[in-house]
Design an enzyme around this catalytic site. Structure first.
Site, PDB file in Angstrom:
ATOM      1  CD  GLU A 113      -4.573   7.556   9.907  1.00 38.11           C
ATOM      2  OE1 GLU A 113      -4.110   8.576  10.424  1.00 38.11           O
ATOM      3  OE2 GLU A 113      -4.220   6.417  10.228  1.00 38.11           O
ATOM      4  CG  HIS A 117      -0.640   9.138   3.704  1.00 35.25           C
ATOM      5  ND1 HIS A 117      -0.658   7.778   3.877  1.00 35.25           N
ATOM      6  CD2 HIS A 117      -0.325   9.653   4.916  1.00 35.25           C
ATOM      7  CE1 HIS A 117      -0.349   7.485   5.144  1.00 35.25           C
ATOM      8  NE2 HIS A 117      -0.137   8.606   5.789  1.00 35.25           N
ATOM      9  CE1 TYR A 140      -1.954   3.365  12.767  1.00 37.63           C
ATOM     10  CE2 TYR A 140       0.035   2.257  13.496  1.00 37.63           C
ATOM     11  CZ  TYR A 140      -0.672   2.914  12.522  1.00 37.63           C
ATOM     12  OH  TYR A 140      -0.106   3.101  11.288  1.00 37.63           O
ATOM     13  CD  GLU A 198      -1.434   3.837   8.070  1.00 40.24           C
ATOM     14  OE1 GLU A 198      -1.211   4.228   9.242  1.00 40.24           O
ATOM     15  OE2 GLU A 198      -1.475   4.595   7.092  1.00 40.24           O
ATOM     16  NE  ARG A 227      -3.209   2.625   2.607  1.00 34.03           N
ATOM     17  CZ  ARG A 227      -3.075   3.427   3.662  1.00 34.03           C
ATOM     18  NH1 ARG A 227      -2.476   3.005   4.760  1.00 34.03           N
ATOM     19  NH2 ARG A 227      -3.542   4.655   3.632  1.00 34.03           N
ATOM     20  CG  ASN A 239      -5.077   3.528   8.396  1.00 38.83           C
ATOM     21  OD1 ASN A 239      -5.211   2.548   7.657  1.00 38.83           O
ATOM     22  ND2 ASN A 239      -4.469   4.633   8.017  1.00 38.83           N
TER      23      ASN A 239
HETATM   24  C1  BGC Z   1      -0.625   7.452   9.512  1.00 36.10           C
HETATM   25  C2  BGC Z   1       0.826   7.190   9.202  1.00 36.10           C
HETATM   26  C3  BGC Z   1       1.636   7.284  10.482  1.00 36.10           C
HETATM   27  C4  BGC Z   1       1.133   6.220  11.428  1.00 36.10           C
HETATM   28  C5  BGC Z   1       1.874   6.126  12.761  1.00 36.10           C
HETATM   29  C6  BGC Z   1      -1.109   6.816  10.765  1.00 36.10           C
HETATM   30  O1  BGC Z   1      -1.926   7.709  11.444  1.00 36.10           O
HETATM   31  O2  BGC Z   1      -1.426   7.154   8.401  1.00 36.10           O
HETATM   32  O3  BGC Z   1       1.257   8.092   8.235  1.00 36.10           O
HETATM   33  O4  BGC Z   1       3.004   7.168  10.242  1.00 36.10           O
HETATM   34  O5  BGC Z   1      -0.213   6.469  11.740  1.00 36.10           O
HETATM   35  O6  BGC Z   1       1.694   7.268  13.529  1.00 36.10           O
END
Ligand code: BGC
Length: 492
Positions: free
Chosen positions: A191, A144, A332, A396, A98, A330
């Protein structure tokens, strides 16, 4: 349900590709404090390829905006080393990669009446072809975060509805015409929450606008993020309309958007905190997902923001509703959530990673906002599937090990905390898939350590270590884990 992920499951890595530039000299003459740069987050190679500057070239030049004072001028030098990057992907055996295109590399000044840069087109065509020759499926993001600087100068970029939507759609059209014979998976924005809030609310990302006059001479944090988000949603939707009407049938591709969200767990079992966690997802994610999948903003957001929240006309509602073929996600981390606070962008909740008993939710990363909590992904996937009923691509997901920037290469590549993160999150992916959630792909963030926006090079997210002095790449243990995991868990 099958025990494994389906045969056509796409997995791989993502990066924030971007570009290079030529004709930067003219820009530099007008603004002597700028020197040639290249873009974000991996490409580097200033002064090559005909690219115009983006708002990130400008922003990184402002003192104090980037933690280590760095820029994307060189980054991971991937403009020069792109064939090596593809060889690395091949060695990992990924199915997909990607990347994002740099708008100002394709149309240096960005606008619909501005010239297209043939060198930019050629570079991306060569890149995409090389991926295909190596059996790697390209997954392309149009935006992006690197808005052409010229559009910000001309009419304030995303704040100007009449201009930006038309300019964005024309940029997208150039991309579909130039690459659509080779590309079957498109994403409009990466995002939009971050673009609106971090760029126009807190001002920590380009273009850095906010109400705090100590940080920015211009901006209105109470209004601009809502306006920018509105225009991002419309630009996305009109682009999808164009693709579906003019390209989908002949090119046979799919198109959608990637939204970012955390999972929100109640801090404890108090009713108000349970309600707060629910509201956080409805606002943070629903701000974008509700219009895009269902046609309008959620009522909880309308009630909270009142007349500062723009309206969609009936005609616009028809265009935005169901304007994504899939759910690009995305994600985390997970936050423990409490009622209260005045942060409208996350639904006026307070968040923490410290549990009521004083222990931590998970392993702390180098980024203050990120701790490991795999079950959060499991909940989130179920929530999205139930609420939006679209196949999901996790576009992501990743982790930054604490102090990795200060370690020797030998130590850094033993990235146990990242490996454990991926172990937990792939398990969550598998659990959700076995329960029937339709997940079509997974991209770890990121293939390489790279320019981490306002944190510069102080935070590393790669499964491959980059020695910025030599630009040599060193696979970390986490890359080996993921390669092996997908080998074992995708049907042959
Ligand atoms: C973004 C990336 C960033 C990653 C880690 C995401 O919000 O798309 O560009 O590097 O998080 O912070």
């Amino acid at each position: 349900m099958s025990e494994k992920l389906p045969k056509d499951f796409l997995w791989g890595f993502a990066t924030g590709k971007s570009s290079i530039r030529v004709k930067y000299e003219a820009f530099c003459q007008e603004r002597p404090k700028f020197r040639p740069t290249a873009s974000y987050q991996i490409e580097g190679s200033a002064n090559e390829g005909g690219r115009g500057p983006s708002i990130w070239d400008t922003f990184t030049r402002v003192e104090g905006k980037i933690r280590d004072g760095s820029t994307g001028d060189v980054a991971t030098d991937s403009y020069r080393l792109w064939k090596e990057d593809i060889a690395l992907l091949k060695s990992y055996g990924v199915k997909s990669y990607r990347i994002s295109l740099s708008w100002s590399r394709i149309i240096p000044l960005g606008g619909r009446h501005d010239p297209v840069n043939p060198e930019g087109i050629q570079f991306y065509r060569d890149f995409i072809k090389e991926l295909l020759v190596n059996d790697i499926v390209p997954f392309l993001t149009l935006y992006h975060w690197d808005l052409p600087q010229a559009l910000h100068d001309r009419y304030l970029g995303w704040l100007n509805k009449e201009e930006i939507i038309k300019d964005y759609v024309r940029y997208a059209q150039v991309c579909f015409e130039s690459f659509g014979d080779l590309v079957k998976h498109w994403l409009t924005h990466n995002e939009p929450w971050c673009v609106a809030v971090l760029g126009y609310g807190t001002g920590v990302f380009a273009p850095g606008r906010c109400s705090d006059r100590a940080r920015s001479a211009e901006g209105d944090s109470s209004r601009e993020p809502w306006i920018v988000a509105h225009h991002l949603i419309l630009a996305h939707a009109y682009t999808v309309k164009l693709y579906r009407e003019q390209f989908a049938a002949s090119q046979g591709g799919e198109i959608g958007i990637t939204l970012n969200t955390n999972w929100y767990l109640p801090y404890d079992d108090k009713a108000e905190n349970i309600a707060a966690a629910k509201r956080a997802v409805q606002v943070y994610l629903g701000w974008y997902a509700e219009p895009i999948y269902k046609g309008d903003y959620p009522s909880v957001l309308k009630d909270m923001i009142g007349d500062r929240l723009p309206h969609f006309t009936d005609e616009e509602k028809a265009v935005i509703r169901d304007s994504s073929d899939f759910f690009g996600l995305n994600t985390y981390t997970t936050h423990l959530t409490l009622e209260g606070g005045d942060n409208e962008w996350n639904g006026k909740v307070k968040t923490t990673h410290t549990k009521p008993d004083g222990t931590q939710l998970g392993t702390q990363s180098a980024a203050p906002w990120l701790q490991t909590y795999g079950p959060g992904l499991h909940h989130l996937l179920n929530y999205i599937w139930k609420t939006y009923k679209k196949p999901i691509y996790i576009t992501e997901n990743g982790f930054a090990v604490q102090n990795e920037d200060k370690m020797s290469i030998e130590t850094a590549i033993q990235d146990k905390d990242r490996l454990e993160y991926y172990r937990d999150y792939t398990q969550a992916l598998l659990d959700a898939s076995r329960e029937g959630v339709d997940i079509k792909g997974y991209f770890g963030w990121s293939l390489l350590d790279n320019f981490e926006w306002a944190d510069g090079y102080t935070i590393r997210f790669g499964v491959t270590y980059v020695d910025y002095k030599t630009q040599k790449r060193y696979p970390k243990e986490s890359s080996k884990f993921l390669v092996q995991w997908f080998k074992e868990h995708v049907e042959a």
